[in-house]
Scaffold this active site. Sequence first.
Site, PDB file in Angstrom:
ATOM      1  N   ALA A 195       9.192  16.724   1.902  1.00 39.91           N
ATOM      2  CA  ALA A 195       8.226  17.422   1.037  1.00 39.91           C
ATOM      3  C   ALA A 195       6.818  17.101   1.525  1.00 39.91           C
ATOM      4  O   ALA A 195       6.489  15.944   1.805  1.00 39.91           O
ATOM      5  CB  ALA A 195       8.381  16.978  -0.413  1.00 39.91           C
TER       6      ALA A 195
ATOM      7  N   ASP B 272      -9.420  -1.436   5.686  1.00 42.14           N
ATOM      8  CA  ASP B 272      -8.010  -1.340   6.067  1.00 42.14           C
ATOM      9  C   ASP B 272      -7.433  -2.744   6.319  1.00 42.14           C
ATOM     10  O   ASP B 272      -6.354  -3.081   5.825  1.00 42.14           O
ATOM     11  CB  ASP B 272      -7.896  -0.459   7.323  1.00 42.14           C
TER      12      ASP B 272
ATOM     13  N   GLY C 187       0.318   4.045  15.049  1.00 40.84           N
ATOM     14  CA  GLY C 187       1.039   5.027  15.873  1.00 40.84           C
ATOM     15  C   GLY C 187       2.298   5.460  15.158  1.00 40.84           C
ATOM     16  O   GLY C 187       2.935   4.664  14.447  1.00 40.84           O
TER      17      GLY C 187
ATOM     18  N   LYS D  73      -4.425  -5.026   4.215  1.00 41.47           N
ATOM     19  CA  LYS D  73      -3.284  -5.706   4.848  1.00 41.47           C
ATOM     20  C   LYS D  73      -3.318  -7.199   4.544  1.00 41.47           C
ATOM     21  O   LYS D  73      -2.290  -7.815   4.264  1.00 41.47           O
ATOM     22  CB  LYS D  73      -3.306  -5.451   6.354  1.00 41.47           C
TER      23      LYS D  73
ATOM     24  N   LYS E 258      -0.586   0.680   2.559  1.00 40.83           N
ATOM     25  CA  LYS E 258      -1.186  -0.633   2.276  1.00 40.83           C
ATOM     26  C   LYS E 258      -2.151  -0.589   1.102  1.00 40.83           C
ATOM     27  O   LYS E 258      -2.242  -1.531   0.322  1.00 40.83           O
ATOM     28  CB  LYS E 258      -1.886  -1.174   3.528  1.00 40.83           C
TER      29      LYS E 258
HETATM   30  N1  HSE Z   1      -6.124   2.536  11.270  1.00 36.67           N
HETATM   31  C1  HSE Z   1      -5.290   1.372  11.351  1.00 36.67           C
HETATM   32  C2  HSE Z   1      -5.674   0.541  12.547  1.00 36.67           C
HETATM   33  C3  HSE Z   1      -3.831   1.670  11.458  1.00 36.67           C
HETATM   34  O1  HSE Z   1      -6.554   0.925  13.311  1.00 36.67           O
HETATM   35  O2  HSE Z   1      -5.087  -0.509  12.723  1.00 36.67           O
HETATM   36  C4  HSE Z   1      -3.218   1.945  10.141  1.00 36.67           C
HETATM   37  O3  HSE Z   1      -3.477   0.909   9.248  1.00 36.67           O
END
Ligand code: HSE
Length: 425
Positions: A43, A197, A298, A201, A103
Amino acid sequence: MKKVSLGIAGLGTVAQGVLEIIANNRALIAQRTGIEFTVARVASRRPKPEVALAGAQFSTQLSDLYEDPEVDVVLELIGGETVAYAFMQAVVAAGKPLVTANKAVIAAHGNTLLSLRPDAAVRFEAAVAGAIPIIQAIQQGLVANRFEYVVGIINGTCNYILTAMQAQGAAFADALQTAQALGYAEADPTFDIEGIDAAHKLAILLSLAFDRPFNFDDVYVEGISEVTSADIEYADQLGYKIKHLGIARRTDQGLEARVHPTLVPKSQLLASVNDVLNAVLVKSDAAGATLYCGPGAGGAATASAVMADVVALASQESTPRYRPEAAQSELQMVPIESVQSAYYLRIPAQDQPGVFASVAKALSQHGISIEAAIQKEAQGGQALVDIVFLTQMTRELEMTAALAQVQNMPEVGGPLSRIRLETLD
Ligand code: HSE
């Protein structure tokens, strides 16, 4: 042979990676696990006729995935926060096992999501460091350990940019532009280059390693947009590389969680992890230091981690998992002002007698001890020269006060650079 049907939300690069892994490795996975995986449904907001769906039904309704009794495991691969979170709640509420690479949702809402049902089955290996099985390492391989620190290069975009600045002497803006041209940075790169980001994490790693509720606000965040090629060059001369690190560490004062550019000794393996690669160094009481390295982004690489979670859920593995009710560490978070660190400082100042001594004196007035220093000769006509210091361990609060005083000295120009330094012993 047990058969397990997947429902995939999203049709971006990670979803396509999952479809490809299943198309290419279905028999291999079946041979290893005794489970044959098929994709029953996909979806997504808009169809992509160019993507082979291998017989899966396509719809634009996300609810089709958790309402279809034929779907055994749901994969949330749409990204973003709001729509994805609402969808994930609906999946868990419907009693479907859920695998996600998201995340942002886990870091901000993981506790609520996992508490929606006592039997909530949610896995998120792909949310941290892409293909690297770091969550499995922490929750399974190292489950018997007390962790001292988890430190990682967990944003590939930042690592690519810093590597390019180091290798080519490129300015930050030029390295960012190259990263964008190569598809390593988004058109709006803010999330990556400002450290958000990586902080998502790190918030997840902090919770898992130190038994705390997920809380994005526990993490102090700095990005790499103020690192200059001069900083990288001076660091190099002093024997360090600058890496964007996520650091979660137990100290005598409590827990530190911070994401920022960091000087790392060149002899430390993390310093050699370049380009878009990620790496996580874990120090724990029994195992000692263990290092995990690989692609952090990736489609195929992230899909590899997604499939590991799919297999675990389909096999009903009762591996240790994050339980909100058990995340009750007694440890307090250390506010950034109280964090102790060594520092790299670059102070542009007039090339006059006594300036170096005045700056050093201002630092000493705040109890800051100098470990190493560089001062270059002024090049013809240059108004300011850089004075570079490495300091001994100092509290953030004292460093901030000292630098405010230094910045106000009439002989000092700006902007000053201050970058924390970690030896990772
Ligand atoms: N944009 C992130 C990075 C990958 O450059 O590590 C996805 O979290």
